[in-house]
Scaffold this motif. Structure first.
Motif, PDB file in Angstrom:
ATOM      1  N   PHE A  85       0.813  -1.207   0.000  1.00  0.00           N
ATOM      2  CA  PHE A  85       0.000   0.000   0.000  1.00  0.00           C
ATOM      3  C   PHE A  85       0.851   1.263   0.000  1.00  0.00           C
ATOM      4  N   TYR A  86       1.780   1.385   0.929  1.00  0.00           N
ATOM      5  CA  TYR A  86       2.522   2.638   1.053  1.00  0.00           C
ATOM      6  C   TYR A  86       3.637   2.770   0.022  1.00  0.00           C
TER       7      TYR A  86
ATOM      8  N   TRP B  37      -5.674  -3.738  -5.338  1.00  0.00           N
ATOM      9  CA  TRP B  37      -5.959  -3.029  -4.083  1.00  0.00           C
ATOM     10  C   TRP B  37      -7.463  -2.911  -3.844  1.00  0.00           C
TER      11      TRP B  37
ATOM     12  N   TRP C 264      -0.408   4.099  -2.401  1.00  0.00           N
ATOM     13  CA  TRP C 264      -0.630   5.430  -1.848  1.00  0.00           C
ATOM     14  C   TRP C 264       0.091   6.536  -2.619  1.00  0.00           C
TER      15      TRP C 264
ATOM     16  N   GLU D  94       0.836  -2.554   9.019  1.00  0.00           N
ATOM     17  CA  GLU D  94       0.182  -3.686   9.685  1.00  0.00           C
ATOM     18  C   GLU D  94       1.119  -4.878   9.824  1.00  0.00           C
TER      19      GLU D  94
ATOM     20  N   ASN E 137      -0.398  -4.070   3.680  1.00  0.00           N
ATOM     21  CA  ASN E 137      -0.152  -2.830   4.404  1.00  0.00           C
ATOM     22  C   ASN E 137       1.127  -3.018   5.215  1.00  0.00           C
TER      23      ASN E 137
ATOM     24  N   GLY F 178      -5.940   2.150   3.326  1.00  0.00           N
ATOM     25  CA  GLY F 178      -4.856   1.195   3.493  1.00  0.00           C
ATOM     26  C   GLY F 178      -5.173   0.037   4.405  1.00  0.00           C
ATOM     27  N   LYS F 179      -6.364   0.015   4.975  1.00  0.00           N
ATOM     28  CA  LYS F 179      -6.709  -1.062   5.907  1.00  0.00           C
ATOM     29  C   LYS F 179      -7.080  -2.319   5.125  1.00  0.00           C
ATOM     30  N   THR F 180      -6.402  -3.410   5.408  1.00  0.00           N
ATOM     31  CA  THR F 180      -6.600  -4.638   4.636  1.00  0.00           C
ATOM     32  C   THR F 180      -7.757  -5.462   5.171  1.00  0.00           C
TER      33      THR F 180
END
Length: 748
Positions: A340-341, A497, A345, A507, A504, A382-384
């Motif tokens: 994600f990051y 995504w 993102w 996480e 993430n 971004g929360k999986t």
């Protein structure tokens, strides 16, 4: 056996009208350039570890400093399969000799072919020009057209005795140069300079932003098109960069020479006035997508169905091997999970930045807002999903029952790719938020769609498709491409995504939220490998719209111009030292002057992609002069009444209803290069900045008269940077918090 390569494969220099001051191009995405001394050596922090970033883009007289493209040689061997920078004193080998590196010679050849090339007409010519397509300056014919090319000839420098050279009219006493006659308002007498720093790295400096016309008489000088004004020249350029290593061989107690494997390339473009805001699509993203699909860059990510567990090895420099690979059933690996990051993102982060460059977005930016009230909150997006163990077992059963789709349906993936089950077994509270954004993205084939409304089976949001920026051809209806779309790779990872197939890093414990901020999302660590350097440099280059574009245009996405990923195919008769390394070793010296007398023909006015590119073959596609397109590419009215056909002729039938139903959407081009408005620094008191929201290029209208004004006043524009007077803590909040995040400084 060790091999030696130049990186970056494609470097970016930028024009500036300062006579003496310059800085080094940024090598990380959205990074500031690096300060350097007059010899090109980077200035470092007091502890000698960190390069000092540029704080002033102009000299004491208010003139814009040039940006130097910096090149260095990397060695690849068993100990360094990813490569490492070569240093003086290192042991090197080649040509049957081994020894210690004592010198690096560099050969660079810049040229400008704009005035001799075809007239630019949107996407016409991307797949070849038809017979009869007009050239610029058509009244000049025959051999006389050779003088339309600015050709200063090649130059050679080294790291010991001859560390600087200029691409001026002199030809270094060895070459019959071609330069334009005296021009108005500004003559061109050089395309720039090259020099070496104390570490043997090469710096290429482009021209001084001078443009002019050889036309005389009433009404001159004048500009009458955004791209093709006859009689004009400018001092942008491009060309190959070659290196030769000199070693002291302890076998023969003499100097011996080795050439690097292949040339690099340099492009000289206009100044980037907004260095810290990336384009929605960067040049690296365009090329990375193309290299995945055309050069088998990563066959574990994109390749033949049925091979992802044991990816194929394909030699990108072998055309037959590539054709065989491309004949297979190529697809994306649905098992791939983007991070994600790192991957997702940075794409989603960019739209909110544009509100600091355009009043259109500044007035109402709720859809792009990164705060909790907006649709771009990274902590939500971004929360999986977290499926329970039984869901994993069900996915495995699906895979076992469907061997043909075994690679597309992966454990714990297939169920997550669907809307959360009614019984709540899959906990994915932000599925709708992710898919809302993905639904709005413009897909392949939708470049001429404004929105999908009330169409059965279409996306249901009744909103414009994104990104809502001009495409490669919003100005004609021949091969139209009205709006911009993301690359196939970007759409693929965003699909993963949206479906919940992503990782993430926070996480997983791979990224420390105490040291990482999603509101400074780009890596700032200097590139460690050659490939990282290739990509970091090109992240700061425009990747669309190409009409014609910024530093370079749509020719950059043509696979035919590349030898391998990030390596332009060069015409070796124009790129290499005209004396081989073996000859130099035999003669016990490599001459400081090139054997230019062996060049018996002028630079070509045509393409030969099979042989390779010559100097000037990339920038010739761009606007002439560059200031005209740069000035006009602010907004574009696009007729959205019909799809694919955007011309109404209501007058022929006196059809008032048809005329009243006409709809036009004013669309931005590339505001990270040519902003519309900005917060301008007015004063600083007690460390606090007073700003005023104003027109970015005050006094320069978006007309042909404004184009001519931009020729003389481009250097007076301010550079827009992250607010150095703001509380740093505020800048790490969504959208810059309560601070003015970006301000325009140094307006002359």
């Amino acid at each position: 056996m060790a091999t030696y390569r130049i990186h970056p494969g494609i470097g970016i220099a930028r024009l500036g009208n300062s006579d003496s001051e310059f800085y080094i191009a940024p090598e990380t995405p959205a990074g500031l350039p690096q300060e350097c001394d007059a010899e090109g050596n980077p200035r470092l922090s007091p502890d000698g570890t960190t390069p000092v970033q540029v704080s002033s883009f102009k000299d004491a007289e208010g003139r814009v400093k040039r940006q130097a493209a910096r090149f260095q040689v990397f060695v690849y061997d068993d100990d360094n399969p990813e490569g490492r920078p070569l240093k003086f004193g290192d042991r090197i080998e080649g040509g049957g000799n081994r020894g210690t590196l004592v010198d690096i010679q560099w050969r660079v050849y810049l040229a400008n072919k704009k005035a001799s090339w075809y007239q630019f007409d949107a996407l016409t010519g991307e797949h070849g020009y038809e017979d009869g397509h007009p050239r610029r300056n058509p009244s000049i014919t025959g051999a006389a057209r050779d003088r339309l090319i600015i050709d200063p000839g090649p130059r050679i420098v080294n790291s010991t005795t001859s560390r600087r050279a200029s691409f001026d009219r002199s030809g270094n006493g060895q070459y019959a140069t071609t330069f334009p006659p005296p021009l108005e308002p500004y003559s061109i007498d050089t395309l720039g300079d090259i020099l070496t720093d104390e570490s043997g790295r090469l710096l290429v400096l482009g021209g001084h932003g001078r443009s002019g016309t050889e036309n005389t008489g009433p009404g001159e000088p004048h500009i009458d098109t955004y791209a093709n004004t006859d009689g004009w020249y400018d001092d942008t350029s491009d060309g190959p960069v070659m290196a030769r290593l000199a070693m002291y061989s302890d076998q023969v107690n003499q100097v011996r020479f080795i050439d690097v494997a292949y040339p690099a390339w340099v492009i000289v473009g206009y100044p980037r006035f907004v260095p810290q805001i990336l384009d929605i699509i960067t040049m690296d993203e365009v090329l990375h997508d193309m290299f995945l699909r055309e050069f088998a860059l990563d066959t574990a990510l994109y390749g033949k169905l049925g091979t992802f567990r044991d990816p194929e090895r394909v030699d990108a420099s072998d055309p037959a091997a590539l054709r065989h690979w491309q004949a297979g059933r190529l697809t994306w690996n649905k098992a791939f999970k983007p991070w994600f990051y790192r991957d997702i993102w940075p794409i989603l982060f960019r739209p909110d930045e544009f509100r600091f460059l355009s009043d259109i977005l500044e007035q109402s930016n709720f859809p792009h807002d990164q705060e909790k009230r907006g649709t771009f909150d990274p902590y939500k997006l971004g929360k999986t999903p977290r499926p329970p163990a039984e869901t994993v077992r069900e996915a495995a059963a699906i895979v076992a029952q469907s061997p043909y789709q075994g690679e597309a349906l992966t454990e714990a993936h297939a169920p997550v790719a669907r809307r959360p089950a009614e019984d709540g077994r899959i906990h994915d509270e932000f599925w709708a938020a992710r898919n809302f954004l993905f639904d709005l993205l413009r897909r392949s084939g939708e470049q001429n769609q404004f929105r999908y409304d009330d169409k059965v089976g279409s996306r249901l949001h009744n909103l414009p498709l994104m990104p809502l920026l001009c495409g490669d051809n919003p100005i004609t209806n021949y091969v139209p491409s009205k709006f911009l779309r993301l690359t196939d790779y970007q759409l693929f990872i965003l699909r993963q995504w949206a479906d919940g197939r992503f990782i993430n890093e926070i996480e997983e414990g791979w990224l420390d939220p105490k040291t990482y901020s999603p509101f400074l999302p780009y890596p700032s660590t200097p590139p460690a490998t050659g490939r990282e350097l290739d990509r970091g440099v090109l992240m700061n280059v425009l990747g669309g719209a190409f009409c014609p574009g910024g530093e370079a245009g749509w020719v950059m996405r043509n696979p035919s111009i590349y030898l391998e990923p990030y390596r332009i195919k060069a015409d070796r008769t124009r790129s290499d030292f005209l004396q081989s390394a073996a000859q130099a070793s035999y003669l016990k010296s490599s001459p400081a002057q090139d054997y230019t007398f062996s060049i018996d023909s002028p630079l070509s006015q045509d393409n030969d992609f099979s042989t390779g590119l010559q100097p000037g073959d990339l920038t010739k596609y761009m606007a002439l002069p560059w200031q005209s397109d740069f000035n006009e590419c602010s907004t574009q009215p696009i007729n959205i009444t019909y799809t694919d056909w955007n011309v109404l002729s209501a007058q022929s039938d006196n059809d008032r209803r048809l005329k009243d139903d006409e709809a036009v959407w004013t669309t931005l081009w590339w505001p990270a290069h040519r902003p519309l408005q900005s917060f301008e620094l007015v004063s600083v008191a007690n460390g606090q900045a007073e700003t005023n929201w104003t027109v970015w290029s005050r006094g320069i209208p978006q007309t042909y008269a404004g184009d001519l004004k931009m020729v003389s006043d481009w250097w007076k524009l301010g550079f827009i940077v992250r607010n150095p007077y703001a509380d740093p803590a505020e800048l790490l909040k969504p959208g810059g918090g309560d601070a003015v995040k970006y301000i325009s400084i140094e307006r002359s």
